[in-house]
Write a protein that holds these residues in place. Structure first.
Motif, mmCIF file in Angstrom:
data_model
loop_
_atom_site.group_PDB
_atom_site.id
_atom_site.type_symbol
_atom_site.label_atom_id
_atom_site.label_comp_id
_atom_site.label_asym_id
_atom_site.label_seq_id
_atom_site.Cartn_x
_atom_site.Cartn_y
_atom_site.Cartn_z
ATOM 1 N N HIS A 167 0.804 -1.235 0.000
ATOM 2 C CA HIS A 167 0.000 0.000 0.000
ATOM 3 C C HIS A 167 0.835 1.282 0.000
ATOM 4 O O HIS A 167 0.477 2.254 -0.633
ATOM 5 C CB HIS A 167 -1.001 0.000 1.172
ATOM 6 C CG HIS A 167 -0.393 0.304 2.507
ATOM 7 N ND1 HIS A 167 0.271 -0.633 3.254
ATOM 8 C CD2 HIS A 167 -0.324 1.459 3.224
ATOM 9 C CE1 HIS A 167 0.707 -0.069 4.376
ATOM 10 N NE2 HIS A 167 0.365 1.199 4.380
ATOM 11 N N ASP A 168 1.969 1.285 0.699
ATOM 12 C CA ASP A 168 2.772 2.514 0.795
ATOM 13 C C ASP A 168 4.028 2.456 -0.063
ATOM 14 O O ASP A 168 4.932 3.267 0.119
ATOM 15 C CB ASP A 168 3.191 2.748 2.259
ATOM 16 C CG ASP A 168 2.170 3.592 3.021
ATOM 17 O OD1 ASP A 168 1.306 4.215 2.380
ATOM 18 O OD2 ASP A 168 2.259 3.624 4.264
ATOM 19 N N TYR A 171 6.004 5.479 -1.429
ATOM 20 C CA TYR A 171 6.995 6.296 -0.704
ATOM 21 C C TYR A 171 8.415 5.935 -1.114
ATOM 22 O O TYR A 171 9.303 6.774 -1.062
ATOM 23 C CB TYR A 171 6.855 6.099 0.810
ATOM 24 C CG TYR A 171 5.688 6.831 1.423
ATOM 25 C CD1 TYR A 171 5.521 8.209 1.240
ATOM 26 C CD2 TYR A 171 4.762 6.165 2.219
ATOM 27 C CE1 TYR A 171 4.444 8.880 1.815
ATOM 28 C CE2 TYR A 171 3.699 6.829 2.798
ATOM 29 C CZ TYR A 171 3.543 8.186 2.590
ATOM 30 O OH TYR A 171 2.487 8.848 3.164
ATOM 31 N N ASP A 181 0.199 9.141 7.876
ATOM 32 C CA ASP A 181 -0.372 9.796 6.692
ATOM 33 C C ASP A 181 -1.908 9.823 6.697
ATOM 34 O O ASP A 181 -2.528 10.167 5.703
ATOM 35 C CB ASP A 181 0.201 9.219 5.384
ATOM 36 C CG ASP A 181 0.068 7.717 5.272
ATOM 37 O OD1 ASP A 181 -0.608 7.109 6.124
ATOM 38 O OD2 ASP A 181 0.653 7.155 4.327
ATOM 39 N N HIS A 193 2.372 9.659 -2.918
ATOM 40 C CA HIS A 193 2.701 8.237 -2.726
ATOM 41 C C HIS A 193 1.596 7.335 -3.252
ATOM 42 O O HIS A 193 1.849 6.195 -3.639
ATOM 43 C CB HIS A 193 3.067 7.931 -1.265
ATOM 44 C CG HIS A 193 1.932 7.564 -0.362
ATOM 45 N ND1 HIS A 193 0.999 8.466 0.066
ATOM 46 C CD2 HIS A 193 1.595 6.373 0.233
ATOM 47 C CE1 HIS A 193 0.141 7.856 0.874
ATOM 48 N NE2 HIS A 193 0.468 6.584 0.983
ATOM 49 N N HIS A 219 -6.184 3.767 -0.835
ATOM 50 C CA HIS A 219 -6.100 3.506 0.605
ATOM 51 C C HIS A 219 -6.241 4.736 1.501
ATOM 52 O O HIS A 219 -6.306 4.599 2.716
ATOM 53 C CB HIS A 219 -4.878 2.641 0.975
ATOM 54 C CG HIS A 219 -3.567 3.338 1.101
ATOM 55 N ND1 HIS A 219 -2.695 3.477 0.058
ATOM 56 C CD2 HIS A 219 -2.970 3.932 2.157
ATOM 57 C CE1 HIS A 219 -1.619 4.124 0.462
ATOM 58 N NE2 HIS A 219 -1.760 4.417 1.744
ATOM 59 N N HIS A 220 -6.334 5.928 0.904
ATOM 60 C CA HIS A 220 -6.661 7.090 1.753
ATOM 61 C C HIS A 220 -8.041 7.674 1.433
ATOM 62 O O HIS A 220 -8.326 8.820 1.756
ATOM 63 C CB HIS A 220 -5.558 8.153 1.697
ATOM 64 C CG HIS A 220 -4.321 7.736 2.439
ATOM 65 N ND1 HIS A 220 -4.307 7.552 3.799
ATOM 66 C CD2 HIS A 220 -3.084 7.407 2.010
ATOM 67 C CE1 HIS A 220 -3.091 7.145 4.177
ATOM 68 N NE2 HIS A 220 -2.335 7.044 3.091
ATOM 69 N N ASP A 248 -3.164 -0.303 9.024
ATOM 70 C CA ASP A 248 -2.284 0.766 8.531
ATOM 71 C C ASP A 248 -2.282 1.936 9.516
ATOM 72 O O ASP A 248 -1.228 2.394 9.974
ATOM 73 C CB ASP A 248 -2.793 1.208 7.151
ATOM 74 C CG ASP A 248 -1.933 2.288 6.523
ATOM 75 O OD1 ASP A 248 -0.804 2.495 6.987
ATOM 76 O OD2 ASP A 248 -2.408 2.924 5.564
HETATM 77 FE FE LIG Z 1 -0.387 5.625 2.927
#
Ligand SMILES: [Fe+2]
Ligand SMILES: [Fe+2]
Length: 342
Positions: A167-168, A171, A181, A193, A219-220, A248
Protein backbone atom coordinates in the motif's frame (compact mmCIF):
# COMPACT_ATOMS: atom_id res chain seq x y z
CA UNK A 1 25.90 7.52 34.93
CA UNK A 2 26.85 8.99 31.59
CA UNK A 3 25.28 11.22 29.00
CA UNK A 4 24.71 9.55 25.63
CA UNK A 5 23.79 11.30 22.40
CA UNK A 6 20.78 9.93 20.57
CA UNK A 7 22.95 8.72 17.68
CA UNK A 8 25.03 6.58 20.06
CA UNK A 9 22.14 4.85 21.82
CA UNK A 10 22.02 1.07 21.70
CA UNK A 11 19.30 -1.40 22.70
CA UNK A 12 20.21 -2.81 26.12
CA UNK A 13 21.37 0.46 27.74
CA UNK A 14 19.63 1.13 31.05
CA UNK A 15 18.04 4.56 31.45
CA UNK A 16 19.44 6.38 34.50
CA UNK A 17 17.14 9.39 34.58
CA UNK A 18 13.51 9.63 33.46
CA UNK A 19 13.32 10.88 29.87
CA UNK A 20 10.62 13.52 29.63
CA UNK A 21 9.15 15.74 26.98
CA UNK A 22 6.65 18.48 27.82
CA UNK A 23 6.37 16.95 31.30
CA UNK A 24 5.36 13.55 29.87
CA UNK A 25 7.56 10.67 30.96
CA UNK A 26 8.64 8.86 27.80
CA UNK A 27 10.92 6.35 29.51
CA UNK A 28 11.30 5.72 33.21
CA UNK A 29 14.52 5.31 35.08
CA UNK A 30 15.62 1.68 34.99
CA UNK A 31 14.08 0.86 31.60
CA UNK A 32 16.20 -1.40 29.45
CA UNK A 33 16.19 0.26 26.03
CA UNK A 34 14.71 -1.58 23.08
CA UNK A 35 14.97 -0.67 19.38
CA UNK A 36 11.34 0.46 19.60
CA UNK A 37 12.16 2.80 22.51
CA UNK A 38 14.98 4.33 20.47
CA UNK A 39 12.56 4.94 17.59
CA UNK A 40 10.15 6.61 20.00
CA UNK A 41 12.90 8.88 21.33
CA UNK A 42 13.63 9.85 17.73
CA UNK A 43 9.98 10.66 17.10
CA UNK A 44 10.02 12.94 20.13
CA UNK A 45 13.30 14.55 18.96
CA UNK A 46 15.17 13.60 22.13
CA UNK A 47 18.80 14.58 21.63
CA UNK A 48 20.46 12.84 24.59
CA UNK A 49 19.69 10.68 27.59
CA UNK A 50 21.46 9.55 30.77
CA UNK A 51 22.26 5.86 31.05
CA UNK A 52 23.89 3.84 33.78
CA UNK A 53 27.55 3.00 33.32
CA UNK A 54 29.66 0.30 34.95
CA UNK A 55 30.46 2.48 37.98
CA UNK A 56 26.76 2.60 38.75
CA UNK A 57 26.37 -1.15 38.84
CA UNK A 58 27.92 -1.64 42.27
CA UNK A 59 26.46 -3.75 45.05
CA UNK A 60 25.81 -0.79 47.32
CA UNK A 61 23.80 1.09 44.73
CA UNK A 62 20.09 0.69 44.51
CA UNK A 63 19.40 0.37 40.81
CA UNK A 64 16.12 -0.94 39.51
CA UNK A 65 16.01 -2.56 36.11
CA UNK A 66 12.74 -2.80 34.23
CA UNK A 67 12.39 -5.20 31.32
CA UNK A 68 9.37 -4.89 29.14
CA UNK A 69 8.77 -8.59 29.02
CA UNK A 70 6.22 -8.86 26.30
CA UNK A 71 6.95 -11.39 23.63
CA UNK A 72 6.98 -10.03 20.09
CA UNK A 73 4.08 -10.82 17.75
CA UNK A 74 6.27 -13.32 15.86
CA UNK A 75 9.74 -14.66 16.62
CA UNK A 76 12.47 -12.21 15.73
CA UNK A 77 14.07 -14.65 13.30
CA UNK A 78 10.89 -15.11 11.35
CA UNK A 79 10.31 -11.37 11.24
CA UNK A 80 13.84 -10.84 9.96
CA UNK A 81 13.32 -13.32 7.16
CA UNK A 82 10.07 -11.53 6.21
CA UNK A 83 12.02 -8.25 6.22
CA UNK A 84 14.61 -9.70 3.84
CA UNK A 85 11.91 -11.09 1.57
CA UNK A 86 10.07 -7.78 1.45
CA UNK A 87 13.28 -5.81 0.84
CA UNK A 88 13.66 -7.91 -2.34
CA UNK A 89 10.07 -7.26 -3.37
CA UNK A 90 10.59 -3.55 -2.78
CA UNK A 91 13.31 -3.56 -5.39
CA UNK A 92 10.85 -2.76 -8.12
CA UNK A 93 13.32 -3.35 -10.95
CA UNK A 94 13.29 -7.01 -10.01
CA UNK A 95 9.64 -7.39 -9.10
CA UNK A 96 8.78 -9.61 -12.05
CA UNK A 97 11.31 -12.18 -11.03
CA UNK A 98 10.49 -11.66 -7.37
CA UNK A 99 6.73 -12.07 -7.59
CA UNK A 100 7.19 -15.60 -6.25
CA UNK A 101 8.93 -14.03 -3.29
CA UNK A 102 5.84 -11.87 -2.69
CA UNK A 103 3.56 -14.91 -2.90
CA UNK A 104 5.70 -16.89 -0.46
CA UNK A 105 5.76 -13.98 1.97
CA UNK A 106 1.97 -13.63 1.83
CA UNK A 107 1.45 -17.37 2.39
CA UNK A 108 3.88 -17.36 5.30
CA UNK A 109 2.24 -14.40 7.06
CA UNK A 110 -1.20 -15.94 6.54
CA UNK A 111 -0.22 -19.36 7.84
CA UNK A 112 1.45 -17.83 10.92
CA UNK A 113 -1.78 -16.27 12.11
CA UNK A 114 -4.39 -18.66 10.79
CA UNK A 115 -4.34 -20.89 13.86
CA UNK A 116 -3.01 -18.48 16.41
CA UNK A 117 -5.54 -17.81 19.12
CA UNK A 118 -3.63 -15.79 21.68
CA UNK A 119 -2.17 -13.01 19.63
CA UNK A 120 0.11 -10.59 21.41
CA UNK A 121 0.15 -7.53 19.25
CA UNK A 122 3.66 -6.41 20.06
CA UNK A 123 4.94 -5.19 16.71
CA UNK A 124 8.50 -4.59 15.58
CA UNK A 125 9.54 -1.24 14.18
CA UNK A 126 12.69 -0.13 12.48
CA UNK A 127 14.47 3.13 11.85
CA UNK A 128 15.82 4.42 8.52
CA UNK A 129 15.44 2.53 5.27
CA UNK A 130 13.81 -0.49 6.87
CA UNK A 131 11.04 1.54 8.55
CA UNK A 132 8.76 1.31 5.51
CA UNK A 133 9.34 -2.44 5.31
CA UNK A 134 8.44 -2.89 8.99
CA UNK A 135 5.29 -0.79 8.54
CA UNK A 136 4.26 -2.79 5.45
CA UNK A 137 4.74 -6.10 7.24
CA UNK A 138 2.90 -4.88 10.36
CA UNK A 139 -0.03 -3.72 8.24
CA UNK A 140 -0.13 -7.16 6.62
CA UNK A 141 0.04 -8.87 10.04
CA UNK A 142 -2.97 -6.91 11.33
CA UNK A 143 -4.90 -7.44 8.08
CA UNK A 144 -4.21 -11.13 8.40
CA UNK A 145 -5.44 -11.23 12.01
CA UNK A 146 -8.67 -9.40 11.11
CA UNK A 147 -9.29 -11.51 8.03
CA UNK A 148 -8.72 -14.78 9.89
CA UNK A 149 -11.01 -13.60 12.70
CA UNK A 150 -13.76 -12.93 10.15
CA UNK A 151 -13.10 -16.28 8.47
CA UNK A 152 -12.64 -14.60 5.11
CA UNK A 153 -11.87 -16.99 2.25
CA UNK A 154 -8.20 -17.60 1.56
CA UNK A 155 -8.33 -16.08 -1.95
CA UNK A 156 -9.61 -12.83 -0.46
CA UNK A 157 -7.02 -12.79 2.32
CA UNK A 158 -4.28 -13.49 -0.21
CA UNK A 159 -5.16 -10.31 -2.14
CA UNK A 160 -5.63 -8.39 1.10
CA UNK A 161 -2.12 -9.24 2.28
CA UNK A 162 -0.60 -8.27 -1.05
CA UNK A 163 -2.40 -4.94 -0.95
CA UNK A 164 -1.33 -4.42 2.68
CA UNK A 165 2.31 -5.11 1.90
CA UNK A 166 2.32 -2.82 -1.13
CA UNK A 167 0.00 0.00 0.00
CA UNK A 168 2.77 2.51 0.80
CA UNK A 169 5.32 1.34 -1.76
CA UNK A 170 4.89 4.72 -3.46
CA UNK A 171 7.00 6.30 -0.70
CA UNK A 172 10.00 4.29 -1.81
CA UNK A 173 9.98 6.24 -5.10
CA UNK A 174 9.72 9.60 -3.39
CA UNK A 175 12.68 9.30 -1.05
CA UNK A 176 10.48 10.86 1.59
CA UNK A 177 7.82 9.41 3.85
CA UNK A 178 5.03 10.74 6.05
CA UNK A 179 4.64 8.23 8.88
CA UNK A 180 1.22 9.24 10.07
CA UNK A 181 -0.37 9.80 6.69
CA UNK A 182 -3.98 9.57 7.91
CA UNK A 183 -4.00 12.97 9.50
CA UNK A 184 -2.49 15.08 6.75
CA UNK A 185 -4.46 14.55 3.57
CA UNK A 186 -3.39 17.87 2.04
CA UNK A 187 0.27 16.97 2.25
CA UNK A 188 1.84 16.73 -1.21
CA UNK A 189 3.98 13.72 -0.33
CA UNK A 190 0.90 11.89 0.97
CA UNK A 191 -0.94 12.53 -2.30
CA UNK A 192 2.09 11.60 -4.41
CA UNK A 193 2.70 8.24 -2.73
CA UNK A 194 -0.73 7.07 -3.87
CA UNK A 195 -0.03 7.92 -7.49
CA UNK A 196 3.59 6.78 -7.66
CA UNK A 197 2.73 3.45 -6.03
CA UNK A 198 -0.28 2.87 -8.24
CA UNK A 199 1.50 3.79 -11.48
CA UNK A 200 4.49 1.64 -10.72
CA UNK A 201 2.42 -1.37 -9.74
CA UNK A 202 0.25 -1.14 -12.86
CA UNK A 203 3.25 -2.54 -14.71
CA UNK A 204 2.87 -5.76 -12.80
CA UNK A 205 -0.73 -6.54 -13.51
CA UNK A 206 0.20 -10.01 -14.70
CA UNK A 207 1.46 -10.88 -11.23
CA UNK A 208 -0.67 -8.72 -8.96
CA UNK A 209 -4.44 -8.53 -9.19
CA UNK A 210 -6.19 -5.34 -10.32
CA UNK A 211 -7.99 -5.18 -6.97
CA UNK A 212 -4.74 -5.12 -5.01
CA UNK A 213 -3.25 -2.50 -7.33
CA UNK A 214 -6.39 -0.32 -7.11
CA UNK A 215 -6.21 -0.62 -3.33
CA UNK A 216 -2.89 1.25 -3.39
CA UNK A 217 -4.54 4.26 -5.03
CA UNK A 218 -7.62 4.03 -2.82
CA UNK A 219 -6.10 3.51 0.61
CA UNK A 220 -6.66 7.09 1.75
CA UNK A 221 -10.30 7.21 0.76
CA UNK A 222 -12.47 7.61 3.82
CA UNK A 223 -15.63 5.84 4.91
CA UNK A 224 -17.44 9.21 5.18
CA UNK A 225 -16.39 10.15 1.64
CA UNK A 226 -13.94 12.88 2.66
CA UNK A 227 -10.77 11.12 1.49
CA UNK A 228 -8.18 11.85 -1.17
CA UNK A 229 -9.03 12.00 -4.91
CA UNK A 230 -12.02 9.80 -5.60
CA UNK A 231 -14.20 10.66 -2.62
CA UNK A 232 -15.57 7.14 -2.53
CA UNK A 233 -17.58 6.38 0.56
CA UNK A 234 -18.96 3.46 2.57
CA UNK A 235 -19.27 0.17 0.76
CA UNK A 236 -18.09 1.73 -2.49
CA UNK A 237 -14.60 1.51 -1.07
CA UNK A 238 -13.07 -1.86 -1.80
CA UNK A 239 -13.22 -4.14 1.31
CA UNK A 240 -9.50 -4.83 0.88
CA UNK A 241 -8.95 -1.14 1.53
CA UNK A 242 -11.41 -0.90 4.40
CA UNK A 243 -9.64 -3.74 6.22
CA UNK A 244 -6.07 -2.70 5.52
CA UNK A 245 -6.78 0.86 6.69
CA UNK A 246 -7.37 -0.38 10.23
CA UNK A 247 -3.93 -1.99 10.56
CA UNK A 248 -2.28 0.77 8.53
CA UNK A 249 -3.57 3.54 10.79
CA UNK A 250 -2.92 1.56 13.99
CA UNK A 251 0.68 0.82 13.08
CA UNK A 252 1.30 4.40 11.87
CA UNK A 253 0.13 5.74 15.23
CA UNK A 254 2.43 3.39 17.15
CA UNK A 255 5.35 4.13 14.85
CA UNK A 256 4.90 7.84 15.36
CA UNK A 257 5.21 7.45 19.12
CA UNK A 258 1.64 6.98 20.34
CA UNK A 259 0.99 4.22 22.83
CA UNK A 260 -1.31 1.30 21.91
CA UNK A 261 -4.20 2.77 23.91
CA UNK A 262 -3.96 6.07 22.06
CA UNK A 263 -3.79 4.19 18.76
CA UNK A 264 -6.92 2.12 19.43
CA UNK A 265 -8.70 5.22 20.77
CA UNK A 266 -7.93 7.00 17.50
CA UNK A 267 -9.50 4.14 15.53
CA UNK A 268 -12.59 4.14 17.75
CA UNK A 269 -12.96 7.91 17.43
CA UNK A 270 -12.65 7.74 13.66
CA UNK A 271 -14.93 4.71 13.33
CA UNK A 272 -17.59 5.58 10.75
CA UNK A 273 -15.62 8.68 9.71
CA UNK A 274 -12.25 7.56 8.38
CA UNK A 275 -12.82 3.85 8.90
CA UNK A 276 -15.45 1.20 8.38
CA UNK A 277 -16.96 0.63 11.86
CA UNK A 278 -17.39 -3.08 11.22
CA UNK A 279 -13.67 -3.69 10.77
CA UNK A 280 -12.72 -1.32 13.60
CA UNK A 281 -14.96 -3.29 15.95
CA UNK A 282 -13.48 -6.58 14.75
CA UNK A 283 -9.99 -5.30 15.51
CA UNK A 284 -11.17 -3.90 18.83
CA UNK A 285 -12.57 -7.29 19.82
CA UNK A 286 -9.09 -8.72 19.23
CA UNK A 287 -7.01 -6.07 21.03
CA UNK A 288 -9.37 -4.85 23.74
CA UNK A 289 -9.39 -1.27 24.90
CA UNK A 290 -5.89 -1.52 26.34
CA UNK A 291 -3.79 -3.28 23.72
CA UNK A 292 -0.60 -5.14 24.64
CA UNK A 293 2.21 -2.84 25.62
CA UNK A 294 0.05 -0.09 27.11
CA UNK A 295 1.56 1.21 30.35
CA UNK A 296 -1.07 1.89 32.99
CA UNK A 297 -1.47 3.13 36.53
CA UNK A 298 -3.57 0.77 38.64
CA UNK A 299 -5.97 1.63 41.47
CA UNK A 300 -3.26 0.54 43.94
CA UNK A 301 -1.09 3.31 42.44
CA UNK A 302 1.34 0.81 40.96
CA UNK A 303 2.58 1.02 37.43
CA UNK A 304 1.90 -2.02 35.22
CA UNK A 305 2.06 -3.03 31.61
CA UNK A 306 -0.69 -4.75 29.62
CA UNK A 307 0.55 -8.17 28.52
CA UNK A 308 -2.60 -9.55 26.94
CA UNK A 309 -6.30 -9.12 26.50
CA UNK A 310 -8.41 -10.43 29.36
CA UNK A 311 -11.80 -12.12 29.17
CA UNK A 312 -13.48 -8.74 28.76
CA UNK A 313 -12.26 -6.05 26.38
CA UNK A 314 -11.89 -3.51 29.18
CA UNK A 315 -10.11 -5.74 31.72
CA UNK A 316 -6.74 -6.82 30.37
CA UNK A 317 -4.08 -8.99 31.99
CA UNK A 318 -1.29 -6.78 33.31
CA UNK A 319 2.18 -7.40 34.64
CA UNK A 320 2.93 -5.67 37.93
CA UNK A 321 6.15 -6.23 39.88
CA UNK A 322 6.84 -9.33 37.81
CA UNK A 323 3.40 -10.82 38.52
CA UNK A 324 0.55 -11.33 36.06
CA UNK A 325 -2.86 -10.19 37.22
CA UNK A 326 -6.19 -10.16 35.43
CA UNK A 327 -7.80 -6.78 36.14
CA UNK A 328 -11.49 -6.69 37.00
CA UNK A 329 -13.88 -7.27 39.87
CA UNK A 330 -12.48 -10.69 40.84
CA UNK A 331 -9.08 -9.30 41.73
CA UNK A 332 -10.25 -5.81 42.62
CA UNK A 333 -7.42 -4.42 40.51
CA UNK A 334 -8.51 -1.81 37.98
CA UNK A 335 -6.82 0.53 35.57
CA UNK A 336 -6.91 4.05 36.91
CA UNK A 337 -5.22 5.77 34.02
CA UNK A 338 -3.11 5.18 30.96
CA UNK A 339 0.39 6.56 31.19
CA UNK A 340 1.00 8.58 28.07
CA UNK A 341 3.66 8.16 25.44
CA UNK A 342 5.04 4.86 26.71
FE1 LIG B 1 -0.39 5.62 2.93
FE1 LIG C 1 0.72 3.13 5.54
Amino acid sequence: MRKVLFSDLQPGYVIAEDVTKNSIILLSEGTVLTAHDIQQLKNYSIKMVYVYDEDDFQMDKDIKIIFKEIPPVVEKQKYESWTNQFEKVKDITKLNENSEELNTLVKDIYSTFVEEENIVLNLFHAIGDEALTAHSINTAIISSIISVNLKMPYVFTFQLLKASLLHDIGYSFLGERVINDYEDLENKTVKSHLISGYKAMKNFKDNISKEAIDAILEHHERYDGKGIFMRLSGERINPLVRILQVGDAYDSMIESGKNPYEAISFLLKQSGKMFDPYYVSTFFSITGLYPTGTTVLLNNNKKAIVVKKGRATVFPVVEMDGERIETGSETGIFIKEVLKGE
